[in-house]
Motif scaffolding. Structure first.
Motif, mmCIF file in Angstrom:
data_model
loop_
_atom_site.group_PDB
_atom_site.id
_atom_site.type_symbol
_atom_site.label_atom_id
_atom_site.label_comp_id
_atom_site.label_asym_id
_atom_site.label_seq_id
_atom_site.Cartn_x
_atom_site.Cartn_y
_atom_site.Cartn_z
ATOM 1 N N SER A 259 -40.171 -4.713 -36.897
ATOM 2 C CA SER A 259 -40.925 -5.598 -37.790
ATOM 3 C C SER A 259 -42.137 -4.872 -38.356
ATOM 4 C CB SER A 259 -41.397 -6.845 -37.023
ATOM 5 O OG SER A 259 -40.313 -7.522 -36.456
ATOM 6 N N GLU B 7 -44.777 -12.785 -31.011
ATOM 7 C CA GLU B 7 -43.979 -13.573 -31.953
ATOM 8 C C GLU B 7 -42.971 -12.707 -32.699
ATOM 9 O OE1 GLU B 7 -45.102 -16.052 -35.962
ATOM 10 O OE2 GLU B 7 -46.421 -16.268 -34.214
ATOM 11 N N TRP B 8 -43.387 -11.482 -33.069
ATOM 12 C CA TRP B 8 -42.520 -10.594 -33.838
ATOM 13 C C TRP B 8 -42.041 -9.401 -33.018
ATOM 14 C CZ3 TRP B 8 -40.391 -12.666 -37.795
ATOM 15 C CH2 TRP B 8 -41.053 -13.714 -38.455
ATOM 16 N N SER B 9 -42.247 -9.453 -31.710
ATOM 17 C CA SER B 9 -41.689 -8.490 -30.760
ATOM 18 C C SER B 9 -42.039 -7.044 -31.105
ATOM 19 C CB SER B 9 -40.156 -8.655 -30.689
ATOM 20 O OG SER B 9 -39.640 -8.160 -29.484
ATOM 21 N N VAL C 186 -42.801 -18.340 -30.816
ATOM 22 C CA VAL C 186 -41.605 -17.558 -31.150
ATOM 23 C C VAL C 186 -40.529 -18.455 -31.738
ATOM 24 C CG1 VAL C 186 -39.690 -16.234 -30.151
ATOM 25 C CG2 VAL C 186 -42.028 -15.721 -29.474
ATOM 26 N N GLY D 229 -41.252 -17.581 -35.247
ATOM 27 C CA GLY D 229 -41.000 -16.157 -35.004
ATOM 28 C C GLY D 229 -39.529 -15.817 -35.038
ATOM 29 N N THR D 230 -39.107 -14.957 -34.114
ATOM 30 C CA THR D 230 -37.733 -14.458 -34.125
ATOM 31 C C THR D 230 -36.746 -15.388 -33.431
ATOM 32 O OG1 THR D 230 -38.202 -13.238 -32.085
ATOM 33 C CG2 THR D 230 -38.468 -12.053 -34.171
ATOM 34 N N THR E 272 -36.846 -13.425 -27.819
ATOM 35 C CA THR E 272 -35.655 -12.665 -28.184
ATOM 36 C C THR E 272 -35.728 -11.261 -27.605
ATOM 37 O OG1 THR E 272 -36.736 -11.985 -30.228
ATOM 38 C CG2 THR E 272 -35.320 -13.927 -30.341
ATOM 39 N N SER F 188 -29.505 -9.226 -33.031
ATOM 40 C CA SER F 188 -30.740 -9.694 -32.399
ATOM 41 C C SER F 188 -30.447 -10.852 -31.478
ATOM 42 C CB SER F 188 -31.757 -10.152 -33.461
ATOM 43 O OG SER F 188 -31.315 -11.349 -34.075
ATOM 44 N N GLY G 196 -32.177 -13.471 -31.451
ATOM 45 C CA GLY G 196 -32.377 -14.676 -32.234
ATOM 46 C C GLY G 196 -31.133 -15.126 -32.959
#
Length: 491
Positions: free
Chosen positions: A258, A271-273, A398, A402-403, A418, A466, A468
């Motif tokens: 990301s 949130e965006w790993s 998340v 988020g993902t 995720t 992913s 997600g």
């Protein structure tokens, strides 16, 4: 003549005494040796001469016994065998027993002394009683949702109740039908050989007997360690993390999938790993504290049984700083079972407390009388309650934006994380797709379920592999099934 008669009578009396002594010796001291002798068929004939007790889900049997009319009279049968195989295992006249069929064999086969009204005498006499039943903690609806979610794919699902440790679902795919191994006909060895030659290993219980690199789902542990250690005090403050991040002592640069991870605050990084943020945090926390936190969650524990054994999840203590950075994002030597990662999510949902998971609620006699109950499971504090509260917020973010939006459930609060785990030589294998989560209905006083899903053969046609996209929808269906199903009856 009278003297000879007396001698003969005395000799006969000695022979009678010798016979009685020998009979007592065999029955009291050598009986177990003869019982266990491979040439003795009486025990085997007696074992299969009566129906076996049942394994229950939601109070209903998922096993049975079929009268074949043969020398070994009763064979084991299974309802929805492939769906419940990772729980029941098999009971085979040729290959023995596994999983619950093995650990609860005494109750199911009727040999447990506690099945008798007089257990002390029964244990000495080695009586066989009608087989008792084993009531599991599973929710049938959750098990079905997990099984159908993985249909046609390779992976596993584990779901637990955070406040108690009850295992609500345990699925491994691909699976097999235990009925194919029950009898002693010519088809049984063929089925055994086919199952053991299958490259996909359908008899491997991936939910508890296989460990995977957990990938970014391990960032739950790393974030908790950083908060508990005071490395992070404000989840919205920039972390001074470069992008890319050069692993300490090397020229290897770690990047992110990301954008916007440079100096990202913990909330956004979670949130965006962001790999770079969590790798750096793991190094700042240090190997000793990271390992201690992982162990508090259940890693490096070799004695976990549910009641059958669970593979040890690992976090390596002997690492340099570069290896620690990779370990802290769920790579290098970090490995976990799906059940372990469900325990991680459950700890967040349960205020930082980890309940030891268990699968058997109670065992009963054939007439319904209780033999044993699970009782309360031990509690371990994995993180401070205040840290758990922050982690719940981060996991909810998340799913909200988020993902992990694929796990959102209307009418419930859902938290998740995720993960995409690299593996294979040079990371050449198809990445594992992970998702860990928990859910609480809007009218529930506490979270009702925590889930971990891993998909081994994630579908690259869906775009980027992913958790997600591949694992979160499965977790959502399992959580919905638990939230919608009625509460279990008290034992």
């Amino acid at each position: 003549m009278t003297r000879h008669i007396r001698h003969a009578a005395f000799f006969c009396a000695l022979l009678m005494i010798a016979l009685l002594v020998n009979a007592a010796r065999i029955q009291l001291f050598k009986a177990r040796t003869y019982d266990d002798n491979i040439a003795n068929r009486r025990t085997t004939i007696a074992r299969y001469g009566q129906p076996r007790g049942d394994i229950l889900v939601d109070g209903r049997p998922v096993t049975g016994s079929q009268d074949t009319g043969e020398h070994l009279r009763y064979e084991r049968t299974y309802t929805n065998g492939p769906m419940y195989a990772p729980v029941t295992g098999f009971a085979s006249q040729m290959y023995g027993t596994t999983l619950l069929e093995a650990t609860e064999d005494g109750v199911l086969a009727g040999t447990d002394p506690l099945l008798s009204p007089f257990p002390v005498w029964s244990g000495a006499a080695r009586d066989r009683h009608p087989g008792g039943d084993v009531a599991t903690t599973l929710r049938g609806a959750a098990q079905k949702a997990a099984f159908e979610g993985l249909e046609g794919r390779k992976g596993a699902v584990a779901a637990v109740e955070p406040s108690t440790g009850r295992i609500l679902a345990l699925v491994s795919a691909p699976s097999y039908d235990p009925s194919a191994l029950s009898g002693n006909g010519s088809s049984v060895p063929r089925s055994w050989s086919t199952l053991n030659r299958d490259r996909d290993k359908p008899m491997l219980n991936r939910a508890v007997r296989k460990t995977y690199p957990p990938g970014s789902t391990f960032k739950v542990v790393t974030a908790a360690a950083a908060l508990d250690a005071g490395v992070i005090e404000d989840v919205d403050k920039p972390t001074r993390s470069p992008d890319p991040y050069t692993l300490p002592g090397t020229r290897t640069r770690l990047t992110n999938a990301s954008e916007g991870c440079e100096n990202a605050a913990l909330r956004k990084a979670f949130e965006w790993s962001c790999n770079t943020v969590f790798a750096k945090l793991g190094v700042e926390v240090g190997a000793e504290r990271m390992a201690a936190t992982a162990q508090a969650f259940g890693f490096n524990r070799a004695d976990l049984r549910i009641p059958y054994s669970v593979a040890r999840s690992t976090f390596d203590r002997e690492v340099d700083r570069a290896q620690l950075a990779l370990s802290s994002i769920g790579q290098f030597n970090t490995r976990a079972t799906p059940l372990q990662m469900a325990m991680v999510a459950a700890a967040v949902a349960n205020g930082g407390q980890v309940r030891t998971p268990y699968l058997v609620e109670r065992t009963t006699r054939a007439g319904g009388g209780t033999v044993s109950t699970a009782g309360s499971s031990p509690v371990r504090q994995a993180m401070r309650p205040s840290t758990a509260a922050r982690m719940k917020e981060l996991m909810v973010d998340v799913v909200r934006e988020g993902t992990g939006t694929g796990a959102w459930i209307p009418g419930a609060t859902v938290g998740g994380k995720t993960g995409t785990a690299q593996h294979g030589l040079g990371n050449s294998g198809t990445p594992y797709a992970w998702f860990v989560s928990w859910a609480q209905g809007d009218h529930d006083a506490e979270p009702k379920v925590a889930v971990a899903v891993v998909v081994e053969d994630a579908d690259p046609d869906r775009g980027e592999i992913s958790g997600g996209g591949d694992a979160a929808p499965i977790a959502r269906s399992v959580m919905e099934a638990v939230l919608k199903s009625p509460a279990p009856r008290a034992p």
